[in-house]
Design an enzyme around this catalytic site. Structure first.
Site, PDB file in Angstrom:
ATOM      1  N   LYS A 275      23.162 -10.346  23.964  1.00 59.78           N
ATOM      2  CA  LYS A 275      22.567  -9.085  24.416  1.00 59.78           C
ATOM      3  C   LYS A 275      22.113  -9.205  25.873  1.00 59.78           C
ATOM      4  O   LYS A 275      22.313  -8.289  26.679  1.00 59.78           O
ATOM      5  CB  LYS A 275      21.397  -8.688  23.501  1.00 59.78           C
ATOM      6  CG  LYS A 275      21.875  -8.194  22.132  1.00 59.78           C
ATOM      7  CD  LYS A 275      20.755  -8.072  21.100  1.00 59.78           C
ATOM      8  CE  LYS A 275      21.361  -7.757  19.714  1.00 59.78           C
ATOM      9  NZ  LYS A 275      20.354  -7.727  18.642  1.00 59.78           N
TER      10      LYS A 275
ATOM     11  N   GLN B  93      14.351  -9.034  17.453  1.00 61.03           N
ATOM     12  CA  GLN B  93      15.509  -9.574  16.741  1.00 61.03           C
ATOM     13  C   GLN B  93      15.141  -9.859  15.284  1.00 61.03           C
ATOM     14  O   GLN B  93      14.167 -10.554  15.010  1.00 61.03           O
ATOM     15  CB  GLN B  93      15.998 -10.856  17.446  1.00 61.03           C
ATOM     16  CG  GLN B  93      17.248 -11.450  16.843  1.00 61.03           C
ATOM     17  CD  GLN B  93      18.477 -10.550  16.998  1.00 61.03           C
ATOM     18  OE1 GLN B  93      18.687  -9.938  18.058  1.00 61.03           O
ATOM     19  NE2 GLN B  93      19.266 -10.429  15.945  1.00 61.03           N
TER      20      GLN B  93
ATOM     21  N   ASP C 273      16.453   0.254  19.118  1.00 62.54           N
ATOM     22  CA  ASP C 273      17.151  -0.067  17.876  1.00 62.54           C
ATOM     23  C   ASP C 273      17.143   1.121  16.908  1.00 62.54           C
ATOM     24  O   ASP C 273      17.910   1.142  15.942  1.00 62.54           O
ATOM     25  CB  ASP C 273      16.480  -1.274  17.188  1.00 62.54           C
ATOM     26  CG  ASP C 273      17.276  -2.560  17.383  1.00 62.54           C
ATOM     27  OD1 ASP C 273      18.477  -2.473  17.696  1.00 62.54           O
ATOM     28  OD2 ASP C 273      16.691  -3.646  17.204  1.00 62.54           O
TER      29      ASP C 273
END
Ligand SMILES: NC(=O)C1=CN([C@@H]2O[C@H](COP(=O)(O)OP(=O)(O)OC[C@H]3O[C@@H](n4cnc5c(N)ncnc54)[C@H](OP(=O)(O)O)[C@@H]3O)[C@@H](O)[C@H]2O)C=CC1
Ligand SMILES: NC(=O)C1=CN([C@@H]2O[C@H](COP(=O)(O)OP(=O)(O)OC[C@H]3O[C@@H](n4cnc5c(N)ncnc54)[C@H](OP(=O)(O)O)[C@@H]3O)[C@@H](O)[C@H]2O)C=CC1
Lengths: 295, 295
Positions: free
Chosen positions: A55, A99, A122
């Site tokens: 990422k 994460q 997200d």
């Protein structure tokens, strides 16, 4: 006799990243703004570390700033929350990503709820999910993997409206949001999960199948209606002595069989995977634009 | 040859109201607490006024306090918001309900979002919807009509887990939440809407059909699998010169035909309708219990 078109997620993701890079550089030149993504990694899972590294690399490649906090496995929930609140207040950070999975002693719900909804790139905040589920409401962010699946259908000109769609899997991060997105585009959606009996009777009726299960080769050729489109989200390691690492990655769909029946299929790897990161960059860019009231 | 069991919502609702009345009176005696419901009605729609009156009567019948604000059609959004904020701060009010539809010059989303999530007994706040849609999250309140449908299935001992369920309609207040509830109970759910082609092909596969459309007699006998359970949420006025008011109310389901094919059916009226109000009382009671940290 394999006749399905291969939906090339790697290629589409590359195009999208180029589009984003161009826009990021325009923003920088015209307004002096650089979008920023903060990633919080807790613990030492190798796969998570790899995802985070990818990422960050992707951010760099399009000119998005990336920030990382890496906390030890034995951190407290409070310490994770402190990092999140710091990024919530930091004007150079436009997107925040925690994460997953978190260490088991932490409450994932508390931690995800702490991410400011304006920075929830997200799209996992329940308020975003709620808006996604409601007609006439718009989520601030659509979760990346589901958004990537729909983007692939769009870029390949595949009609969704009025089609029968079947989603296999109902997780918060893939199955459920992708089903909501398909329904928002006027597909008639059925959702299959581990309690579903005879799932193949249902998938065989689908014009579009999206599988997000985590079972290698579960979706066989005879599960698929001839001419259907198959999007395979699954990423499953299977032992393979011929590979240097001793395993290779496959999807949920038996790719060889699907290629003979479907009209279009995503490969694994190179299908949905690269789209997920591209959509994360897209969400971060749009978060920055929203923060500065740009179009 | 009508063989279906009639699911008697009126009777079940009566039982539930008796249970609630007993609990309200215990709370009052033991802790001096009386649950309170505030209803905000804007404008002069006759049907809305009737609904509000019925809700107030139902509160009285179980010992719940009811408060009403009636604002004129031409009120501003600000005035409605002011009433809501007042009730949000009022410790004797545990549930707040804004009667829909609102006049067209108002933004329904803004107004519903202003209701404190702890008092959102209608369960229409996007945070509640989001939690309902997410696995491992619990909404504070489940919307009343959907909750009433599931409660009927439970009280009649109808299995949901592993069954095929089809919901017709995808509105924020009925179709979508009832589909989420069925899925949370491990049904395999398909949702039909106005863009669905050949809906009868899908309904015929269902063990449980829940219809929330607003089309009289749309669901015919041949749409139903023999032995299926049919829950009819629709309330549709149809002209009928023989009735004193010139019309009568029917559901979405052709009741006579359904009775010959299904194993169980809800009538209209007397099916889901009475359950909706019973669930509103149940939500108000649980809001009051939560406010005082009672079991
Ligand atoms: N390409 C990408 O970028 C991404 C890929 N993934 C991959 O997608 C897959 C799914 O991920 P995720 O959604 O997080 O997984 P989860 O484990 O959270 O969810 C899996 C879902 O599949 C259902 N399921 C499990 N077994 C079966 C079965 N035999 N038949 C039908 N349904 C079944 C489960 O049902 P139940 O709810 O009943 O348990 C559950 O809803 C994984 O392989 C993951 O690696 C995930 C995220 C991103
Ligand atoms: N018993 C009770 O207490 C209650 C009863 N009701 C009744 O339930 C019914 C539905 O209410 P509500 O959800 O608010 O209504 P909405 O009008 O908000 O939603 C109706 C839904 O039905 C779908 N639909 C419309 N026509 C068709 C068709 N021909 N085939 C398939 N689907 C169709 C629409 O699809 P699309 O999304 O594509 O437009 C929409 O999703 C009404 O009769 C209402 O009076 C409602 C609330 C409480």
């Amino acid at each position: 006799e394999a006749s399905a078109k291969v939906i090339d997620g790697k290629l589409v993701a590359k195009q999208i990243r180029d589009e984003i890079a161009a826009e990021v550089s325009r923003m920088k030149e015209s307004a002096g703004i650089v979008p920023g993504l903060a990633v919080i990694l807790v613990g030492d899972r190798k796969d998570s570390a790899t995802y985070v590294r990818n990422k960050k690399k992707a951010c760099e490649s399009v000119g998005i700033n990336s920030f990382e906090v890496h906390l030890p496995e034995e951190s407290t929930e409070q310490e994770v929350l402190k990092s999140i609140l710091g990024f919530n207040d930091d004007p150079s950070v436009h997107g925040i990503l925690v994460q997953l999975p978190l260490p088991s002693h932490m409450n994932e719900e508390n931690i995800l709820n702490a991410v400011s909804i304006e920075k929830d790139v997200d799209g996992f905040h329940p308020l975003n999910t709620g808006r996604l589920a409601m007609r006439g409401r718009e989520p601030l962010f659509v979760p990346c993997t589901p958004k990537g699946c729909i983007e692939l259908l769009h870029r390949y000109g595949i009609d969704i409206k009025g089609k029968r769609a079947v989603v296999i899997g109902r997780s918060n991060i893939v199955g459920m949001p992708v089903a909501l997105l398909l329904q928002n585009e006027d597909a008639t959606v059925s959702i299959i999960h581990s309690r579903t009996k005879n799932p193949e009777d249902i998938t065989r009726q689908a014009d579009i199948i999206i599988s997000a299960v985590g079972q290698p080769n579960m979706v066989r050729g005879k599960w698929i209606k001839p001419g259907a489109v198959v999007i395979d989200v699954g990423i499953n390691p299977v032992e393979d002595a011929a590979h240097p690492r001793g395993y290779r990655l496959v999807g949920d769909v038996c790719y060889e069989e699907a290629c003979k029946v479907a009209s279009a299929v995503t490969p694994v790897p190179g299908g949905v995977g690269p789209m997920t990161i591209a959509m994360l960059l897209a969400n971060t860019l749009s978060a920055a634009k929203r923060a500065y009231n740009l179009a």
